[in-house]
Motif scaffolding. Structure first.
Motif, PDB file in Angstrom:
ATOM      1  N   ILE A 111      16.419   6.961 -28.464  1.00 45.74           N
ATOM      2  CA  ILE A 111      16.427   8.075 -27.510  1.00 45.74           C
ATOM      3  C   ILE A 111      15.489   9.201 -27.965  1.00 45.74           C
ATOM      4  N   TYR A 112      15.644   9.672 -29.205  1.00 44.81           N
ATOM      5  CA  TYR A 112      14.794  10.735 -29.766  1.00 44.81           C
ATOM      6  C   TYR A 112      14.766  11.993 -28.891  1.00 44.81           C
ATOM      7  N   ASN A 113      15.867  12.268 -28.197  1.00 45.00           N
ATOM      8  CA  ASN A 113      15.969  13.431 -27.300  1.00 45.00           C
ATOM      9  C   ASN A 113      15.036  13.341 -26.094  1.00 45.00           C
ATOM     10  N   GLN A 114      14.442  12.183 -25.864  1.00 41.96           N
ATOM     11  CA  GLN A 114      13.516  12.039 -24.737  1.00 41.96           C
ATOM     12  C   GLN A 114      14.245  11.880 -23.402  1.00 41.96           C
ATOM     13  N   ASP A 115      15.575  11.798 -23.456  1.00 46.89           N
ATOM     14  CA  ASP A 115      16.343  11.738 -22.223  1.00 46.89           C
ATOM     15  C   ASP A 115      16.396  13.092 -21.508  1.00 46.89           C
ATOM     16  N   ILE A 116      15.906  14.148 -22.182  1.00 49.10           N
ATOM     17  CA  ILE A 116      15.943  15.489 -21.591  1.00 49.10           C
ATOM     18  C   ILE A 116      14.922  15.651 -20.477  1.00 49.10           C
ATOM     19  N   SER A 117      13.906  14.778 -20.445  1.00 53.72           N
ATOM     20  CA  SER A 117      12.826  14.940 -19.470  1.00 53.72           C
ATOM     21  C   SER A 117      12.068  13.631 -19.320  1.00 53.72           C
ATOM     22  N   SER A 118      11.409  13.474 -18.176  1.00 56.78           N
ATOM     23  CA  SER A 118      10.524  12.319 -17.989  1.00 56.78           C
ATOM     24  C   SER A 118       9.120  12.638 -18.489  1.00 56.78           C
ATOM     25  N   ASN A 119       8.968  13.832 -19.075  1.00 51.71           N
ATOM     26  CA  ASN A 119       7.687  14.239 -19.668  1.00 51.71           C
ATOM     27  C   ASN A 119       7.901  14.644 -21.125  1.00 51.71           C
ATOM     28  N   ALA A 120       8.524  13.754 -21.886  1.00 55.60           N
ATOM     29  CA  ALA A 120       8.800  14.020 -23.297  1.00 55.60           C
ATOM     30  C   ALA A 120       7.996  13.059 -24.168  1.00 55.60           C
ATOM     31  N   LEU A 121       7.361  13.611 -25.195  1.00 59.14           N
ATOM     32  CA  LEU A 121       6.565  12.805 -26.110  1.00 59.14           C
ATOM     33  C   LEU A 121       7.032  13.003 -27.541  1.00 59.14           C
ATOM     34  N   LEU A 122       7.018  11.929 -28.318  1.00 53.98           N
ATOM     35  CA  LEU A 122       7.128  12.022 -29.767  1.00 53.98           C
ATOM     36  C   LEU A 122       5.811  11.491 -30.317  1.00 53.98           C
ATOM     37  N   ILE A 123       5.080  12.347 -31.019  1.00 55.05           N
ATOM     38  CA  ILE A 123       3.759  11.981 -31.530  1.00 55.05           C
ATOM     39  C   ILE A 123       3.741  12.123 -33.044  1.00 55.05           C
ATOM     40  N   GLU A 124       3.407  11.050 -33.722  1.00 46.99           N
ATOM     41  CA  GLU A 124       3.184  11.119 -35.165  1.00 46.99           C
ATOM     42  C   GLU A 124       1.699  11.378 -35.384  1.00 46.99           C
TER      43      GLU A 124
END
Length: 312
Positions: A270-283
């Motif tokens: 999930i990585y908190n990406q359920d908060i929005s349809s425009n959520a990114l996790l970038i390394e």
């Protein structure tokens, strides 16, 4: 008699080296006249070559570098452990706190209606600080976030960075680092409440791989490679995957390592990406990348995000 003279000479030499070592340590680590993380960020934004001024041009730094290489068979060189901190490829806050630290917003600009919110679930993930430590500069992912924020604001894309101390919040609640995403979610929800205008959520990390896998050389410039992580165990994953693909496909060839999808048991998903349809996790880069490589990538990433956001 000759042996006694040689012995005295040996101890006298070591005592001189010991004194130089202690004086150098006091000057470079306790006084720290040169800069701060916040000042460094602003100077780097004003002059992209600013980092070069910190590369072995100061006499104190040269003394330190000499001492680092003294023969380990001699007793005085045991002190070099006081000078060198090992970077860590994993997120252990108690270790990282000896290497890097929380960074405040260097600008304190007031952004009334931000549309981009940048944060770091692992705020202390560090970059290579070997050329900067004597100057009180300890690059980490928060520095990358502030650089990206300023770039996006210069593109007229209102952006803020989460400045709250997530690591301290974890400590206060007596949690371990496995609660990092739970902690960062608290700050995300607070940002959403305070700024309903936010449309994009970007969590910046750095990778744990070595430099050969986290660096790209393009047209004689060195870049920290990026990797997009998308959690699939929630309803918003399709929008996030589309967003990641859109950004990834526009990046200069060689900078991105692509997109990794996470789902199933024993992973976050999930990585908190359920908060929005425009959520990114970038390394962005790895623990062995230098901040100038990260800066080069942030410059490209900001321009790409500008294109994607302006088209939405």
């Amino acid at each position: 008699m000759k042996k006694i003279r040689l012995k005295k000479k040996f101890y006298f030499r070591n005592m001189i080296l010991l004194c130089v070592c202690i004086i150098s340590f006091i000057i470079s680590y306790n006084i720290k006249l040169y800069s701060s993380n916040e000042e460094f960020i602003m100077n780097l934004l004003n002059d992209s070559n600013y980092y070069k001024k910190y590369e072995d041009k100061n006499i104190i730094k040269k003394i330190n570098n000499y001492l680092y290489n003294v023969n380990l068979n001699e007793p005085v060189t045991l002190l070099e452990n006081m000078f060198n901190y090992e970077s860590t490829s994993e997120y252990y806050p108690e270790v990282l706190e000896t290497i890097t630290k929380h960074i405040n917003d260097p600008t304190n600009d007031v952004i009334d209606n931000p549309i981009v919110y940048i944060y770091n679930s692992h705020q202390l993930e560090n970059y290579d600080s070997s050329n900067y430590e004597p100057y009180n500069i300890t690059p980490n992912v928060m520095m990358a976030s502030y650089l990206l924020k300023e770039k996006l604001n210069n593109y007229n894309i209102p952006t803020i960075v989460e400045e709250g101390n997530i690591n301290e919040f974890i400590k206060i609640n007596n949690w371990d680092y496995n609660y990092s995403y739970i902690a960062s979610r608290y700050f995300i929800e607070e940002a959403k409440r305070k700024y309903p205008s936010i449309k994009y959520f970007i969590d910046i990390h750095r990778d744990s791989v070595t430099k050969e896998y986290s660096t790209a050389i393009i047209n004689d410039m060195s870049y920290a490679k990026v990797l997009f992580v998308v959690g699939l165990d929630h309803d918003n994953y399709k929008g996030n995957l589309d967003f990641a693909n859109n950004v990834n496909n526009r990046l200069i060839n060689g900078i991105s390592k692509g997109i990794i999808k996470k789902s199933g048991p024993n992973v976050n998903g999930i990585y908190n990406q359920d908060i929005s349809s425009n959520a990114l996790l970038i390394e962005v880069g790895g623990y062995q990348n230098k901040i100038d490589e990260v800066y080069n990538t942030i410059d490209v990433l900001a321009n790409t995000l500008k294109e994607v956001i302006n088209e939405n």
